[in-house]
Design a protein around this motif. Structure first.
Motif, PDB file in Angstrom:
ATOM      1  N   LEU A 128       0.830  -1.204   0.000  1.00 34.75           N
ATOM      2  CA  LEU A 128       0.000   0.000   0.000  1.00 34.75           C
ATOM      3  C   LEU A 128       0.869   1.261   0.000  1.00 34.75           C
ATOM      4  O   LEU A 128       0.571   2.235  -0.689  1.00 34.75           O
ATOM      5  CB  LEU A 128      -0.953  -0.005   1.199  1.00 34.75           C
ATOM      6  N   LEU A 129       1.973   1.221   0.753  1.00 34.63           N
ATOM      7  CA  LEU A 129       2.891   2.365   0.756  1.00 34.63           C
ATOM      8  C   LEU A 129       3.489   2.576  -0.637  1.00 34.63           C
ATOM      9  O   LEU A 129       3.640   3.722  -1.084  1.00 34.63           O
ATOM     10  CB  LEU A 129       4.006   2.177   1.792  1.00 34.63           C
ATOM     11  N   GLY A 130       3.800   1.489  -1.333  1.00 34.23           N
ATOM     12  CA  GLY A 130       4.302   1.600  -2.706  1.00 34.23           C
ATOM     13  C   GLY A 130       3.285   2.249  -3.612  1.00 34.23           C
ATOM     14  O   GLY A 130       3.616   3.123  -4.426  1.00 34.23           O
ATOM     15  N   VAL A 131       2.019   1.846  -3.482  1.00 31.77           N
ATOM     16  CA  VAL A 131       0.939   2.432  -4.280  1.00 31.77           C
ATOM     17  C   VAL A 131       0.798   3.923  -3.967  1.00 31.77           C
ATOM     18  O   VAL A 131       0.796   4.770  -4.868  1.00 31.77           O
ATOM     19  CB  VAL A 131      -0.407   1.694  -4.034  1.00 31.77           C
ATOM     20  N   LEU A 132       0.684   4.249  -2.689  1.00 26.87           N
ATOM     21  CA  LEU A 132       0.472   5.647  -2.294  1.00 26.87           C
ATOM     22  C   LEU A 132       1.672   6.534  -2.636  1.00 26.87           C
ATOM     23  O   LEU A 132       1.497   7.657  -3.123  1.00 26.87           O
ATOM     24  CB  LEU A 132       0.156   5.750  -0.804  1.00 26.87           C
ATOM     25  N   SER A 133       2.870   6.032  -2.389  1.00 23.16           N
ATOM     26  CA  SER A 133       4.043   6.863  -2.684  1.00 23.16           C
ATOM     27  C   SER A 133       4.188   7.072  -4.191  1.00 23.16           C
ATOM     28  O   SER A 133       4.542   8.166  -4.640  1.00 23.16           O
ATOM     29  CB  SER A 133       5.321   6.257  -2.089  1.00 23.16           C
ATOM     30  N   MET A 134       3.877   6.061  -4.986  1.00 24.77           N
ATOM     31  CA  MET A 134       3.957   6.208  -6.444  1.00 24.77           C
ATOM     32  C   MET A 134       2.900   7.201  -6.941  1.00 24.77           C
ATOM     33  O   MET A 134       3.197   8.061  -7.777  1.00 24.77           O
ATOM     34  CB  MET A 134       3.790   4.843  -7.116  1.00 24.77           C
ATOM     35  N   LEU A 135       1.679   7.082  -6.432  1.00 21.24           N
ATOM     36  CA  LEU A 135       0.623   8.034  -6.824  1.00 21.24           C
ATOM     37  C   LEU A 135       0.997   9.459  -6.414  1.00 21.24           C
ATOM     38  O   LEU A 135       0.775  10.411  -7.167  1.00 21.24           O
ATOM     39  CB  LEU A 135      -0.715   7.630  -6.205  1.00 21.24           C
ATOM     40  N   THR A 136       1.567   9.595  -5.224  1.00 20.27           N
ATOM     41  CA  THR A 136       1.993  10.919  -4.750  1.00 20.27           C
ATOM     42  C   THR A 136       3.061  11.491  -5.670  1.00 20.27           C
ATOM     43  O   THR A 136       2.974  12.654  -6.095  1.00 20.27           O
ATOM     44  CB  THR A 136       2.528  10.839  -3.304  1.00 20.27           C
ATOM     45  N   MET A 137       4.057  10.680  -5.987  1.00 23.15           N
ATOM     46  CA  MET A 137       5.137  11.158  -6.859  1.00 23.15           C
ATOM     47  C   MET A 137       4.609  11.501  -8.255  1.00 23.15           C
ATOM     48  O   MET A 137       5.016  12.494  -8.849  1.00 23.15           O
ATOM     49  CB  MET A 137       6.257  10.115  -6.969  1.00 23.15           C
ATOM     50  N   LEU A 138       3.690  10.688  -8.769  1.00 25.91           N
ATOM     51  CA  LEU A 138       3.118  10.981 -10.089  1.00 25.91           C
ATOM     52  C   LEU A 138       2.325  12.289 -10.087  1.00 25.91           C
ATOM     53  O   LEU A 138       2.236  12.959 -11.112  1.00 25.91           O
ATOM     54  CB  LEU A 138       2.223   9.826 -10.554  1.00 25.91           C
ATOM     55  N   SER A 139       1.754  12.643  -8.938  1.00 27.93           N
ATOM     56  CA  SER A 139       1.012  13.902  -8.869  1.00 27.93           C
ATOM     57  C   SER A 139       1.953  15.110  -8.914  1.00 27.93           C
ATOM     58  O   SER A 139       1.551  16.203  -9.283  1.00 27.93           O
ATOM     59  CB  SER A 139       0.128  13.954  -7.615  1.00 27.93           C
ATOM     60  N   PHE A 140       3.221  14.901  -8.559  1.00 33.32           N
ATOM     61  CA  PHE A 140       4.194  15.988  -8.564  1.00 33.32           C
ATOM     62  C   PHE A 140       5.074  16.009  -9.823  1.00 33.32           C
ATOM     63  O   PHE A 140       5.484  17.064 -10.285  1.00 33.32           O
ATOM     64  CB  PHE A 140       5.115  15.912  -7.338  1.00 33.32           C
ATOM     65  N   PHE A 141       5.388  14.820 -10.342  1.00 30.89           N
ATOM     66  CA  PHE A 141       6.320  14.717 -11.467  1.00 30.89           C
ATOM     67  C   PHE A 141       5.665  13.978 -12.629  1.00 30.89           C
ATOM     68  O   PHE A 141       5.137  12.886 -12.451  1.00 30.89           O
ATOM     69  CB  PHE A 141       7.591  13.963 -11.049  1.00 30.89           C
ATOM     70  N   SER A 142       5.743  14.562 -13.799  1.00 29.93           N
ATOM     71  CA  SER A 142       5.126  13.921 -14.967  1.00 29.93           C
ATOM     72  C   SER A 142       6.012  12.803 -15.520  1.00 29.93           C
ATOM     73  O   SER A 142       5.534  11.937 -16.234  1.00 29.93           O
ATOM     74  CB  SER A 142       4.845  14.956 -16.052  1.00 29.93           C
ATOM     75  N   VAL A 143       7.289  12.815 -15.167  1.00 26.47           N
ATOM     76  CA  VAL A 143       8.202  11.776 -15.646  1.00 26.47           C
ATOM     77  C   VAL A 143       8.012  10.529 -14.780  1.00 26.47           C
ATOM     78  O   VAL A 143       8.259  10.549 -13.575  1.00 26.47           O
ATOM     79  CB  VAL A 143       9.675  12.255 -15.580  1.00 26.47           C
ATOM     80  N   LYS A 144       7.531   9.482 -15.405  1.00 28.18           N
ATOM     81  CA  LYS A 144       7.195   8.278 -14.655  1.00 28.18           C
ATOM     82  C   LYS A 144       8.418   7.581 -14.060  1.00 28.18           C
ATOM     83  O   LYS A 144       8.365   7.062 -12.964  1.00 28.18           O
ATOM     84  CB  LYS A 144       6.376   7.340 -15.526  1.00 28.18           C
ATOM     85  N   ALA A 145       9.547   7.593 -14.784  1.00 24.39           N
ATOM     86  CA  ALA A 145      10.765   6.959 -14.269  1.00 24.39           C
ATOM     87  C   ALA A 145      11.260   7.679 -13.011  1.00 24.39           C
ATOM     88  O   ALA A 145      11.669   7.041 -12.040  1.00 24.39           O
ATOM     89  CB  ALA A 145      11.847   6.939 -15.338  1.00 24.39           C
ATOM     90  N   LYS A 146      11.206   9.010 -13.020  1.00 27.74           N
ATOM     91  CA  LYS A 146      11.610   9.798 -11.849  1.00 27.74           C
ATOM     92  C   LYS A 146      10.680   9.494 -10.670  1.00 27.74           C
ATOM     93  O   LYS A 146      11.130   9.316  -9.536  1.00 27.74           O
ATOM     94  CB  LYS A 146      11.573  11.282 -12.185  1.00 27.74           C
ATOM     95  N   SER A 147       9.388   9.415 -10.948  1.00 31.56           N
ATOM     96  CA  SER A 147       8.411   9.090  -9.903  1.00 31.56           C
ATOM     97  C   SER A 147       8.688   7.714  -9.315  1.00 31.56           C
ATOM     98  O   SER A 147       8.612   7.518  -8.104  1.00 31.56           O
ATOM     99  CB  SER A 147       6.990   9.137 -10.467  1.00 31.56           C
ATOM    100  N   MET A 148       9.022   6.765 -10.180  1.00 27.13           N
ATOM    101  CA  MET A 148       9.303   5.400  -9.720  1.00 27.13           C
ATOM    102  C   MET A 148      10.537   5.377  -8.817  1.00 27.13           C
ATOM    103  O   MET A 148      10.518   4.761  -7.748  1.00 27.13           O
ATOM    104  CB  MET A 148       9.493   4.478 -10.937  1.00 27.13           C
ATOM    105  N   LEU A 149      11.593   6.053  -9.234  1.00 24.67           N
ATOM    106  CA  LEU A 149      12.817   6.082  -8.424  1.00 24.67           C
ATOM    107  C   LEU A 149      12.582   6.750  -7.069  1.00 24.67           C
ATOM    108  O   LEU A 149      13.040   6.249  -6.034  1.00 24.67           O
ATOM    109  CB  LEU A 149      13.941   6.795  -9.180  1.00 24.67           C
ATOM    110  N   LEU A 150      11.873   7.862  -7.062  1.00 27.10           N
ATOM    111  CA  LEU A 150      11.591   8.553  -5.799  1.00 27.10           C
ATOM    112  C   LEU A 150      10.683   7.718  -4.897  1.00 27.10           C
ATOM    113  O   LEU A 150      10.863   7.692  -3.677  1.00 27.10           O
ATOM    114  CB  LEU A 150      10.980   9.928  -6.064  1.00 27.10           C
ATOM    115  N   SER A 151       9.723   7.034  -5.490  1.00 28.38           N
ATOM    116  CA  SER A 151       8.844   6.158  -4.718  1.00 28.38           C
ATOM    117  C   SER A 151       9.647   5.023  -4.087  1.00 28.38           C
ATOM    118  O   SER A 151       9.472   4.705  -2.908  1.00 28.38           O
ATOM    119  CB  SER A 151       7.741   5.601  -5.625  1.00 28.38           C
ATOM    120  N   MET A 152      10.539   4.424  -4.881  1.00 27.93           N
ATOM    121  CA  MET A 152      11.375   3.336  -4.358  1.00 27.93           C
ATOM    122  C   MET A 152      12.261   3.827  -3.215  1.00 27.93           C
ATOM    123  O   MET A 152      12.424   3.135  -2.210  1.00 27.93           O
ATOM    124  CB  MET A 152      12.229   2.742  -5.478  1.00 27.93           C
ATOM    125  N   LEU A 153      12.803   5.015  -3.381  1.00 29.36           N
ATOM    126  CA  LEU A 153      13.625   5.601  -2.317  1.00 29.36           C
ATOM    127  C   LEU A 153      12.781   5.805  -1.060  1.00 29.36           C
ATOM    128  O   LEU A 153      13.218   5.485   0.055  1.00 29.36           O
ATOM    129  CB  LEU A 153      14.217   6.927  -2.792  1.00 29.36           C
TER     130      LEU A 153
END
Length: 165
Positions: free
Chosen positions: A81-106
């Motif tokens: 669930l944290l992975g889902v929420l953090s990825m959705l949060t990052m996608l709301s801030f960054f349009s680049v999906k790879a950047k969102s994925m890396l920040l979510s993983m971090l």
């Protein structure tokens, strides 16, 4: 600026605030569980185990949950669930999906590491590398699911826009 653009900006701001709040709320929940001593944590797992085993017997399913299974599922699901929420949060801030994925993983990896470190200070608890691996795996699965869905949506939008031309 048109009404539509104002609405779109307000919607995005609301989404960012809501997703950030939900993500932080889940992190607080995860950390609060880690602060429980072994006795309290074991009792919580025991209650959930009893509930799940009662559910299995009601449906006539011949499976018995153990504390190890319940704890493993709890770690995996919380961080999924944290992975889902953090990825959705990052996608709301960054349009680049790879950047969102890396920040979510971090994000979820750091939370998993801190979570295990908190347990060093909780009576009867310990830092478990296996829990760290389960946490990160759950977070990764959740984030990858959101990432793939975001790619599918983007590709669908591209196909629709090509048909319009």
């Amino acid at each position: 600026m048109g009404d539509y653009m104002k609405f779109k900006q307000k919607s995005l701001l609301f989404a960012r605030i809501l997703l950030s709040f939900l993500t932080l709320l889940l992190v607080a929940f995860i950390f609060s569980n880690s602060m429980q001593n072994a006795e309290v944590s074991g009792a919580s797992s025991g209650r959930i185990m009893a509930f799940l085993n009662n559910l299995m017997s009601i449906f006539g399913i011949d499976f018995v949950f153990t504390q190890v299974i319940v704890r493993t599922l709890a770690h995996f699901c919380e961080f999924g669930l944290l992975g889902v929420l953090s990825m959705l949060t990052m996608l709301s801030f960054f349009s680049v999906k790879a950047k969102s994925m890396l920040l979510s993983m971090l994000c979820f990896s750091l939370v998993a590491l801190i979570d295990e470190c908190i347990q060093l200070f909780s009576e009867g608890r310990a830092f478990e590398v296996s829990d760290l691996v389960i946490d990160i795996t759950g977070g990764l699965l959740g984030a990858v699911c959101v990432f793939l869905i975001a790619l599918l949506i983007r590709n669908k939008k591209l196909k629709v826009s090509e048909k319009v031309k």
